[in-house]
Scaffold this motif. Structure first.
Motif, PDB file in Angstrom:
ATOM      1  N   PRO A 136       0.826  -1.207   0.000  1.00 44.59           N
ATOM      2  CA  PRO A 136       0.000   0.000   0.000  1.00 44.59           C
ATOM      3  C   PRO A 136       0.861   1.259   0.000  1.00 44.59           C
ATOM      4  CG  PRO A 136       0.063  -0.968   2.184  1.00 44.59           C
ATOM      5  CD  PRO A 136       0.746  -1.943   1.269  1.00 44.59           C
ATOM      6  N   VAL A 137       0.325   2.303  -0.608  1.00 46.08           N
ATOM      7  CA  VAL A 137       1.016   3.586  -0.619  1.00 46.08           C
ATOM      8  C   VAL A 137       0.686   4.315   0.675  1.00 46.08           C
ATOM      9  CG1 VAL A 137       1.270   5.793  -1.795  1.00 46.08           C
ATOM     10  CG2 VAL A 137       0.931   3.697  -3.127  1.00 46.08           C
ATOM     11  N   ASP A 139       1.007   7.698   3.030  1.00 49.11           N
ATOM     12  CA  ASP A 139       1.349   9.111   3.116  1.00 49.11           C
ATOM     13  C   ASP A 139       2.300   9.318   4.291  1.00 49.11           C
ATOM     14  OD1 ASP A 139       0.004   9.972   0.939  1.00 49.11           O
ATOM     15  OD2 ASP A 139      -1.763  10.697   2.001  1.00 49.11           O
ATOM     16  N   GLU A 156      -1.041   7.465  10.282  1.00 50.77           N
ATOM     17  CA  GLU A 156      -0.735   7.573   8.860  1.00 50.77           C
ATOM     18  C   GLU A 156      -2.013   7.373   8.072  1.00 50.77           C
ATOM     19  OE1 GLU A 156       1.948   4.251   8.609  1.00 50.77           O
ATOM     20  OE2 GLU A 156       0.373   2.927   7.869  1.00 50.77           O
ATOM     21  N   VAL A 157      -1.956   7.664   6.778  1.00 43.09           N
ATOM     22  CA  VAL A 157      -3.077   7.398   5.881  1.00 43.09           C
ATOM     23  C   VAL A 157      -2.567   6.506   4.764  1.00 43.09           C
ATOM     24  CG1 VAL A 157      -4.745   8.362   4.259  1.00 43.09           C
ATOM     25  CG2 VAL A 157      -4.264   9.555   6.405  1.00 43.09           C
ATOM     26  N   THR A 158      -3.178   5.341   4.618  1.00 43.65           N
ATOM     27  CA  THR A 158      -2.800   4.384   3.582  1.00 43.65           C
ATOM     28  C   THR A 158      -3.752   4.519   2.401  1.00 43.65           C
ATOM     29  OG1 THR A 158      -2.015   2.833   5.248  1.00 43.65           O
ATOM     30  CG2 THR A 158      -2.439   1.952   3.061  1.00 43.65           C
ATOM     31  N   LYS A 159      -3.189   4.569   1.202  1.00 43.22           N
ATOM     32  CA  LYS A 159      -4.001   4.686  -0.017  1.00 43.22           C
ATOM     33  C   LYS A 159      -4.174   3.307  -0.641  1.00 43.22           C
ATOM     34  CE  LYS A 159      -2.767   9.470  -1.081  1.00 43.22           C
ATOM     35  NZ  LYS A 159      -4.138   9.965  -0.920  1.00 43.22           N
ATOM     36  N   LEU A 160      -5.426   2.883  -0.767  1.00 43.91           N
ATOM     37  CA  LEU A 160      -5.747   1.587  -1.353  1.00 43.91           C
ATOM     38  C   LEU A 160      -6.537   1.765  -2.648  1.00 43.91           C
ATOM     39  CD1 LEU A 160      -6.866  -0.252   1.917  1.00 43.91           C
ATOM     40  CD2 LEU A 160      -4.593  -0.252   0.872  1.00 43.91           C
ATOM     41  N   GLY A 163      -4.829   3.934  -5.089  1.00 44.04           N
ATOM     42  CA  GLY A 163      -4.714   5.277  -4.542  1.00 44.04           C
ATOM     43  C   GLY A 163      -6.011   6.043  -4.456  1.00 44.04           C
ATOM     44  N   LYS A 164      -7.157   5.363  -4.666  1.00 47.98           N
ATOM     45  CA  LYS A 164      -8.444   6.055  -4.685  1.00 47.98           C
ATOM     46  C   LYS A 164      -9.147   6.058  -3.333  1.00 47.98           C
ATOM     47  CE  LYS A 164      -9.227   5.029  -9.575  1.00 47.98           C
ATOM     48  NZ  LYS A 164     -10.115   4.350 -10.564  1.00 47.98           N
ATOM     49  N   VAL A 165      -8.724   5.171  -2.428  1.00 44.55           N
ATOM     50  CA  VAL A 165      -9.374   5.063  -1.124  1.00 44.55           C
ATOM     51  C   VAL A 165      -8.362   5.331  -0.021  1.00 44.55           C
ATOM     52  CG1 VAL A 165     -10.645   3.570   0.452  1.00 44.55           C
ATOM     53  CG2 VAL A 165     -11.018   3.384  -2.019  1.00 44.55           C
ATOM     54  N   ASP A 166      -8.651   6.305   0.825  1.00 46.99           N
ATOM     55  CA  ASP A 166      -7.776   6.633   1.951  1.00 46.99           C
ATOM     56  C   ASP A 166      -8.249   5.907   3.210  1.00 46.99           C
ATOM     57  OD1 ASP A 166      -6.370   8.276   0.306  1.00 46.99           O
ATOM     58  OD2 ASP A 166      -7.188  10.147   1.082  1.00 46.99           O
TER      59      ASP A 166
END
Length: 231
Positions: A136-137, A139, A156-160, A163-166
């Motif tokens: 996962p990406v 931030d 943290e905030v993970t982009k799933l 990258g469309k869902v935080d």
């Protein structure tokens, strides 16, 4: 041994050399890999305080910090670094640790207690290098430390989904002092979005504060990982 005029000339040359180093006119030669701590002891051998000799002072730390943070950004917190870049970052960290202005971090809660931003780490888990498939990406990671309450919280905030869902993630921990610079970390609760999971008793670690000032903190974990954070 020199006597008379030769001895007087030798003494004058020694005093001149020491004065030149102390005034900053002559820069002592630092060999590759030589730590700043060894250099800082040299002026004291002649009875000159390190701060008077211009070694380990504010300007030295300022330039080391500037280079370190520039490199941290260039390598994207460690996720896109070359072996040479990592070696240089570690060397800068060791030089800063040698001139740490806060040798007893836990006695300075006003410096330690704040929300810190992770700028670089060697942790494969944080960087995602230990996950071969699902990566996962993430931030920016923040760590809030309350030295008075002996607590910490990472968020943290993970982009799933491409990258469309935080998805916000966090973990809370209780800190127990082990010495003036080191704490035991007992994780309390993991949160992934609205889901909360109580940490198992085995979720423990340790964290040592090896450099601390108003806006920079360097820490070493019990798994030999390094962390660079800024306020």
């Amino acid at each position: 041994a020199p006597t008379g005029r030769p001895r007087a000339m030798l003494r004058a040359l020694c005093f001149a050399a020491v004065a030149a180093v102390g005034s900053g006119l002559v820069a002592p030669r630092i060999l590759p890999g030589q730590r700043a701590g060894a250099l800082a002891a040299a002026p004291q051998f002649f009875g000159i305080p390190a701060s008077f000799a211009g070694i380990g002072g504010g300007e030295s730390r300022k330039s080391l910090k500037a280079e370190l943070l520039e490199l941290c950004d260039a390598v994207k917190a460690g996720s896109a670094e070359t072996p040479a870049q990592r070696e240089r970052i570690v060397a800068l960290i060791e030089q800063l640790e040698a001139v740490n202005p806060t040798p007893k971090a836990l006695s300075r809660p006003e410096l330690l207690s704040k929300e810190w931003k992770l700028r670089w780490t060697t942790s494969d888990g944080i960087l995602g290098r230990d996950r071969a498939l699902f990566k996962p990406v993430v931030d920016t990671i923040y760590q809030l430390i309350d030295a008075s309450e002996l607590s910490a919280r990472n968020r943290e905030v993970t982009k799933l989904v491409a990258g469309k869902v935080d998805v916000p993630r966090s973990v809370t921990a209780k800190l127990t002092p082990l010495n003036d610079n080191k704490v035991r970390v007992d994780f309390q609760e993991f949160c992934v979005g609205p889901l909360k999971i109580k940490a198992p008793p085995s979720a423990t670690g340790a964290l040592e504060f090896t450099y601390l000032d108003d806006d920079l903190r360097i820490s070493r974990g019990d798994k030999k990982n390094l962390f660079v954070l800024t306020a």
